[in-house]
Design an enzyme around this catalytic site. Structure first.
Site, PDB file in Angstrom:
ATOM      1  N   ASP A  75    -108.764 158.789 -81.675  1.00 39.07           N
ATOM      2  CA  ASP A  75    -109.318 157.824 -82.641  1.00 39.07           C
ATOM      3  C   ASP A  75    -108.203 156.994 -83.289  1.00 39.07           C
ATOM      4  O   ASP A  75    -108.484 156.170 -84.152  1.00 39.07           O
ATOM      5  CB  ASP A  75    -110.091 158.543 -83.759  1.00 39.07           C
ATOM      6  CG  ASP A  75    -109.166 159.296 -84.695  1.00 39.07           C
ATOM      7  OD1 ASP A  75    -108.238 159.958 -84.192  1.00 39.07           O
ATOM      8  OD2 ASP A  75    -109.355 159.212 -85.912  1.00 39.07           O
ATOM      9  N   GLY A 115    -103.099 160.078 -86.825  1.00 43.08           N
ATOM     10  CA  GLY A 115    -102.219 160.519 -85.744  1.00 43.08           C
ATOM     11  C   GLY A 115    -100.766 160.672 -86.140  1.00 43.08           C
ATOM     12  O   GLY A 115     -99.956 161.186 -85.377  1.00 43.08           O
ATOM     13  N   ASP A 122    -107.589 164.752 -79.166  1.00 44.89           N
ATOM     14  CA  ASP A 122    -107.080 164.736 -80.526  1.00 44.89           C
ATOM     15  C   ASP A 122    -108.095 165.541 -81.359  1.00 44.89           C
ATOM     16  O   ASP A 122    -109.250 165.703 -80.947  1.00 44.89           O
ATOM     17  CB  ASP A 122    -106.984 163.287 -80.999  1.00 44.89           C
ATOM     18  CG  ASP A 122    -106.616 163.186 -82.451  1.00 44.89           C
ATOM     19  OD1 ASP A 122    -105.648 163.843 -82.863  1.00 44.89           O
ATOM     20  OD2 ASP A 122    -107.310 162.467 -83.196  1.00 44.89           O
ATOM     21  N   ASP A 171    -108.344 165.651 -85.442  1.00 45.94           N
ATOM     22  CA  ASP A 171    -108.845 164.963 -86.647  1.00 45.94           C
ATOM     23  C   ASP A 171    -109.457 163.614 -86.276  1.00 45.94           C
ATOM     24  O   ASP A 171    -108.763 162.740 -85.752  1.00 45.94           O
ATOM     25  CB  ASP A 171    -107.689 164.708 -87.624  1.00 45.94           C
ATOM     26  CG  ASP A 171    -107.062 165.993 -88.163  1.00 45.94           C
ATOM     27  OD1 ASP A 171    -107.815 166.884 -88.559  1.00 45.94           O
ATOM     28  OD2 ASP A 171    -105.828 166.080 -88.185  1.00 45.94           O
TER      29      ASP A 171
END
Ligand code: BG6
Ligand code: MG
Length: 213
Positions: free
Chosen positions: A172, A47, A10, A12
């Site tokens: 995250d 997300g 991922d 960010d």
């Protein structure tokens, strides 16, 4: 035999800390609409696509009903604020720990990909000096379904020409861990996601990836 042949990151909140810029931009938009917005609400946006994030922000809106065109205009306003913050980023926003770990994973022969919901992925990678670094980039520009749907990771694995079970997803966000599980991927959770109980591995730190790959 090696457990994983690829790692899908991922962006960010994993590779760099744009998540705080997302927060500031959503907060400014929410303030202008008289909506309460704090860091805990922001965690629910991790997300999640831009338009789905807007719907979560608007849960606190009690004004006159908003047309789709008005919602698009609000999302555009948030994105313009967010992109102003992105313009301040530079390769200094890539930590030594992340850079060294990525290089070590690559030197071990692993394929490396991005799997992000963000349509701003190309700009962010360019700002932090990682344009062209990854073997594959799957992002908000090539998907039709956002996390927790696994599409962004499935497409990253296809681009790497690897089956899901040979890729590790690093996230995250709870939505990202759910997406990984739905796609048949093992996952490593960082930050808020590490505490959720949804990750295959819970990491204290990015460099812990070197112990599980
Ligand atoms: C994800 C972020 O990476 O991208 C979300 O965690 C964000 O918070 C999503 O909403 C979409 O980002 P963008 O840059 O397309 O607005
Ligand atoms: Mg994230």
């Amino acid at each position: 035999m090696r457990k994983y042949d690829g790692v899908i990151f991922d962006l960010d909140g994993v590779i760099c800390f744009t998540d705080h810029y997302h927060y500031l931009a959503w907060k400014a938009l929410a303030d202008s609409l008289g909506i309460d917005f704090d860091e805990s609400k922001n965690d629910r946006l991790r997300g999640v696509s831009r338009m789905e994030s807007l719907e979560i922000v608007l849960e606190g809106y009690h004004g006159t009903p908003l047309s789709d065109a008005k919602k698009t205009a609000l999302a555009d306003r948030k994105n313009a604020l967010y992109r102003q913050s992105l313009q301040t980023m530079s390769p200094k926003d890539l930590s030594d720990e992340v850079r060294d770990t990525l290089n070590e994973l690559r030197s071990r022969g692993l394929k490396l990909a991005i799997g992000s919901s963000s349509k701003n992925t190309p700009l962010i990678l360019e700002r932090i000096g990682l344009a062209g670094f990854f073997d594959a980039v799957s992002d908000g520009n090539n998907i039709t379904r956002s996390k927790p749907d696994p599409q962004v990771f499935t497409m990253a694995a296809e681009m790497l020409r690897l089956p899901a079970e040979k890729c590790l997803v690093v996230e995250d966000a709870l939505a990202g861990l759910q997406a990984a599980a739905a796609g048949g991927f093992a996952s490593a959770g960082l930050g808020p996601a590490a505490q959720s109980g949804e990750a295959t591995y819970s990491l204290h730190s990015f460099r812990d990836l070197l112990d599980i790959t």
